[in-house]
Design a protein around this motif. Sequence first.
Motif, mmCIF file in Angstrom:
data_model
loop_
_atom_site.group_PDB
_atom_site.id
_atom_site.type_symbol
_atom_site.label_atom_id
_atom_site.label_comp_id
_atom_site.label_asym_id
_atom_site.label_seq_id
_atom_site.Cartn_x
_atom_site.Cartn_y
_atom_site.Cartn_z
ATOM 1 N N PRO A 144 47.860 139.528 12.123
ATOM 2 C CA PRO A 144 47.995 138.200 11.518
ATOM 3 C C PRO A 144 47.225 137.118 12.282
ATOM 4 C CG PRO A 144 50.119 139.299 11.555
ATOM 5 C CD PRO A 144 49.168 140.156 12.351
ATOM 6 N N SER A 145 47.146 137.237 13.601
ATOM 7 C CA SER A 145 46.425 136.201 14.359
ATOM 8 C C SER A 145 44.925 136.250 14.059
ATOM 9 C CB SER A 145 46.689 136.331 15.857
ATOM 10 O OG SER A 145 46.261 137.578 16.335
ATOM 11 N N CYS A 146 44.377 137.445 13.843
ATOM 12 C CA CYS A 146 42.957 137.531 13.465
ATOM 13 C C CYS A 146 42.746 136.962 12.064
ATOM 14 C CB CYS A 146 42.464 138.973 13.529
ATOM 15 S SG CYS A 146 41.891 139.437 15.168
ATOM 16 N N GLY A 147 43.678 137.230 11.167
ATOM 17 C CA GLY A 147 43.581 136.665 9.826
ATOM 18 C C GLY A 147 43.603 135.151 9.872
ATOM 19 N N ASN A 148 44.466 134.606 10.695
ATOM 20 C CA ASN A 148 44.553 133.152 10.843
ATOM 21 C C ASN A 148 43.253 132.596 11.417
ATOM 22 O OD1 ASN A 148 46.023 130.754 10.546
ATOM 23 N ND2 ASN A 148 46.522 130.753 12.736
ATOM 24 N N ARG A 149 42.711 133.257 12.441
ATOM 25 C CA ARG A 149 41.450 132.809 13.035
ATOM 26 C C ARG A 149 40.322 132.833 12.004
ATOM 27 N NH1 ARG A 149 42.170 135.841 17.346
ATOM 28 N NH2 ARG A 149 40.625 137.390 16.808
ATOM 29 N N ALA A 150 40.278 133.872 11.173
ATOM 30 C CA ALA A 150 39.230 133.976 10.146
ATOM 31 C C ALA A 150 39.377 132.870 9.100
ATOM 32 C CB ALA A 150 39.289 135.346 9.484
ATOM 33 N N ARG A 151 40.599 132.591 8.695
ATOM 34 C CA ARG A 151 40.818 131.534 7.704
ATOM 35 C C ARG A 151 40.459 130.159 8.278
ATOM 36 N NH1 ARG A 151 44.818 135.198 6.304
ATOM 37 N NH2 ARG A 151 46.329 134.339 7.739
ATOM 38 N N VAL A 152 40.820 129.914 9.522
ATOM 39 C CA VAL A 152 40.482 128.643 10.166
ATOM 40 C C VAL A 152 38.968 128.503 10.276
ATOM 41 C CG1 VAL A 152 40.570 127.391 12.365
ATOM 42 C CG2 VAL A 152 42.660 128.371 11.400
ATOM 43 N N ALA A 153 38.281 129.562 10.650
ATOM 44 C CA ALA A 153 36.815 129.512 10.763
ATOM 45 C C ALA A 153 36.179 129.256 9.396
ATOM 46 C CB ALA A 153 36.285 130.814 11.359
ATOM 47 N N ARG A 154 36.696 129.898 8.355
ATOM 48 C CA ARG A 154 36.182 129.698 6.999
ATOM 49 C C ARG A 154 36.413 128.250 6.550
ATOM 50 N NH1 ARG A 154 38.431 134.190 4.215
ATOM 51 N NH2 ARG A 154 40.273 132.914 3.934
ATOM 52 N N HIS A 155 37.590 127.728 6.829
ATOM 53 C CA HIS A 155 37.920 126.342 6.490
ATOM 54 C C HIS A 155 36.979 125.376 7.226
ATOM 55 C CE1 HIS A 155 40.416 122.836 5.535
ATOM 56 N NE2 HIS A 155 40.268 122.489 6.806
ATOM 57 N N TYR A 156 36.780 125.624 8.488
ATOM 58 C CA TYR A 156 35.905 124.776 9.290
ATOM 59 C C TYR A 156 34.489 124.787 8.720
ATOM 60 C CZ TYR A 156 33.203 123.038 13.233
ATOM 61 O OH TYR A 156 32.354 122.336 14.024
ATOM 62 N N GLN A 157 33.988 125.973 8.348
ATOM 63 C CA GLN A 157 32.634 126.079 7.797
ATOM 64 C C GLN A 157 32.506 125.295 6.491
ATOM 65 O OE1 GLN A 157 30.763 127.076 10.491
ATOM 66 N NE2 GLN A 157 29.508 127.880 8.856
ATOM 67 N N ARG A 158 33.509 125.418 5.624
ATOM 68 C CA ARG A 158 33.464 124.709 4.332
ATOM 69 C C ARG A 158 33.457 123.203 4.533
ATOM 70 N NH1 ARG A 158 38.293 126.694 1.312
ATOM 71 N NH2 ARG A 158 38.379 128.360 2.791
ATOM 72 N N HIS A 159 34.298 122.695 5.424
ATOM 73 C CA HIS A 159 34.411 121.248 5.621
ATOM 74 C C HIS A 159 33.271 120.686 6.473
ATOM 75 C CE1 HIS A 159 38.113 120.634 3.447
ATOM 76 N NE2 HIS A 159 38.476 121.815 3.885
ATOM 77 N N ARG A 160 32.689 121.506 7.281
ATOM 78 C CA ARG A 160 31.553 121.059 8.076
ATOM 79 C C ARG A 160 30.329 120.869 7.194
ATOM 80 N NH1 ARG A 160 29.034 124.883 12.274
ATOM 81 N NH2 ARG A 160 26.989 124.118 11.791
ATOM 82 N N GLN A 161 30.216 121.651 6.147
ATOM 83 C CA GLN A 161 29.070 121.562 5.243
ATOM 84 C C GLN A 161 29.185 120.363 4.306
ATOM 85 O OE1 GLN A 161 29.062 125.374 3.342
ATOM 86 N NE2 GLN A 161 28.115 126.397 5.095
ATOM 87 N N ASP A 162 30.400 119.841 4.104
ATOM 88 C CA ASP A 162 30.602 118.684 3.172
ATOM 89 C C ASP A 162 30.103 117.385 3.731
ATOM 90 O OD1 ASP A 162 31.735 120.377 1.407
ATOM 91 O OD2 ASP A 162 33.814 119.841 1.908
#
Length: 162
Positions: A144-162
């Motif tokens: 679960p901690s790796c899943g959380n890290r992956a989701r946070v990284a994906r979220h960061y990438q999406r919002h960084r591009q905006d």
Amino acid sequence: MPEPLPVELMNTVRPDGDVLDDAWPHAADLPGPVDLGQLRDLRRALRRLAADATEDPRAPVDPMSRPAALAVLNVLAEQAQARLIWPDGGLPERTLHGPAAGVIATMGLELLAGAERGRLRACLAPNCVLYFVKEHTRREWCSPSCGNRARVARHYQRHRQD
């Protein structure tokens, strides 16, 4: 649910170092005599072959050639002895005996050549080097901690591009 013993051995590698020491064989309740050098060689071989089986895009932690990995796995697997135990009134059961590395190597052969091979996965979460056997259709990470890290990284990438 714990991973199969060969996957547990492969996962004694971490991004920040090696966690295979004298305590791991006892914690994993390994059968037979334990040789840490053989277990380290087997771990390298299993990780190489798992990378091939899963088409792992990550850079190898401890590179080994495929022929060398096959040789290590096959030599160690020959040390294990399979036996059939069939108690009165019970079901037959296959057991393995011999040095711990031989038993795990035989289990690794079965994992890589058996039905579970298609469920073996590399965890693609950021900074993870672990493998897992996918037991549930929705499982994508080793923990679960790796899943959380992956989701946070994906979220960061999406919002960084905006």
